[in-house]
Design a protein around this motif. Structure first.
Motif, short mmCIF file in Angstrom:
data_model
loop_
_atom_site.label_atom_id
_atom_site.label_comp_id
_atom_site.label_asym_id
_atom_site.label_seq_id
_atom_site.Cartn_x
_atom_site.Cartn_y
_atom_site.Cartn_z
N THR A 250 0.81 -1.31 -0.01
CA THR A 250 0.08 0.07 0.07
C THR A 250 0.60 1.30 -0.11
OG1 THR A 250 -0.07 0.14 2.65
CG2 THR A 250 -1.75 -1.10 1.19
N VAL A 251 2.26 1.33 0.35
CA VAL A 251 2.86 2.51 0.41
C VAL A 251 3.39 2.94 -0.74
CG1 VAL A 251 4.95 3.40 1.45
CG2 VAL A 251 3.41 2.26 2.86
N PRO A 252 3.84 1.96 -1.77
CA PRO A 252 4.17 2.55 -3.36
C PRO A 252 2.90 3.09 -4.06
CG PRO A 252 5.01 0.29 -2.59
CD PRO A 252 4.02 0.65 -1.79
N ALA A 253 3.03 3.66 -5.16
CA ALA A 253 1.97 4.26 -5.80
C ALA A 253 0.93 3.23 -6.39
CB ALA A 253 2.47 4.69 -7.14
N TRP B 260 5.95 -2.55 -5.44
CA TRP B 260 6.91 -3.39 -4.75
C TRP B 260 7.44 -4.70 -5.12
CZ3 TRP B 260 8.81 -7.04 -1.61
CH2 TRP B 260 10.13 -6.60 -0.76
N ILE B 261 6.44 -5.24 -5.66
CA ILE B 261 6.72 -6.63 -6.27
C ILE B 261 7.43 -6.72 -7.85
CG2 ILE B 261 5.92 -9.02 -7.14
CD1 ILE B 261 3.73 -8.64 -4.59
N LEU B 262 6.70 -6.01 -8.66
CA LEU B 262 7.03 -5.89 -9.81
C LEU B 262 8.44 -5.03 -10.07
CD1 LEU B 262 3.55 -5.55 -11.61
CD2 LEU B 262 4.94 -7.56 -11.31
N ASN B 263 8.62 -4.19 -9.17
CA ASN B 263 10.00 -3.53 -9.44
C ASN B 263 10.99 -4.33 -8.82
OD1 ASN B 263 11.42 -1.10 -9.93
ND2 ASN B 263 11.12 -0.39 -8.01
N GLY B 264 10.73 -5.45 -8.18
CA GLY B 264 11.70 -6.44 -7.64
C GLY B 264 12.37 -5.42 -6.45
#
Length: 185
Positions: free
Chosen positions: A39-42, A47-51
């Motif tokens: 929930t913190v990222p956009a 968080w996952i797909l950015n690794g």
């Protein structure tokens, strides 16, 4: 039995609350970590797909006992898979507090242990106090029926009250001694 209940009926709840509380506490903490990552990222997938695990590994790699974390950075798809794995474990560990299947609880405990071991090996971060609640994921109920008591504890006496003797299994005694010994360290 003293209460007129079959021994198996009493054993079915013998380790209930004392094992459930650490499992619940541990699970809620892990769920909060997963929630923060989602929930913190956009976006909930950022968080996952950015690794994003790679950023944590880079920032803490100087303390890591192995260079495997830096090797992981060479493979972006692996960083995404490890990020997903970390969030999935954090999100699912809480379910162990609400499932009676000891194999499932043990699997969740092993997954949480693997996550902690990975953090220690890839980033050099260790939280010794968080290893103790992992004992709540062990199959205590199954073990309690397999090990015979090693002897009765002496009855506790207090004015006006009578206490009954309790017994410890060899495994219970070993874990009590281990946890007490760990506190000395």
């Amino acid at each position: 039995t003293p209460r007129g209940e079959p021994l198996e009926a009493r054993r079915s709840v013998q380790y209930g609350y004392t094992v459930w509380v650490p499992t619940l506490t541990f699970g809620v903490t892990f769920a909060a970590a997963a929630w923060a990552k989602l929930t913190v990222p956009a976006s909930w997938t950022t968080w996952i797909l950015n690794g994003s695990i790679k950023y944590h590994i880079v920032s803490d790699s100087a303390r890591a006992p192995l260079d495997w974390g830096l090797e992981l950075l060479r493979y972006p798809a692996l960083a995404v898979a490890v990020s997903f794995g970390a969030v999935a474990i954090e999100a699912l560990v809480l379910t162990a507090a609400f499932v009676r299947d000891e194999r499932y609880k043990l699997a969740m405990g092993v997954a949480a242990t693997a996550l902690f071991a990975g953090i220690g090996l890839l980033m050099g971060i260790a939280w010794p106090g968080w290893w103790i609640p992992l004992l709540g994921f062990l199959p205590w109920q199954r073990w309690s029926t397999r090990f015979q008591p090693i002897g009765a504890l002496p009855p506790l006496h207090a004015p006006g009250r009578a206490f009954t003797a309790r017994t410890l299994t060899a495994l219970q005694f070993a874990f009590v001694a281990g946890v007490a010994g760990q506190q000395l360290v």
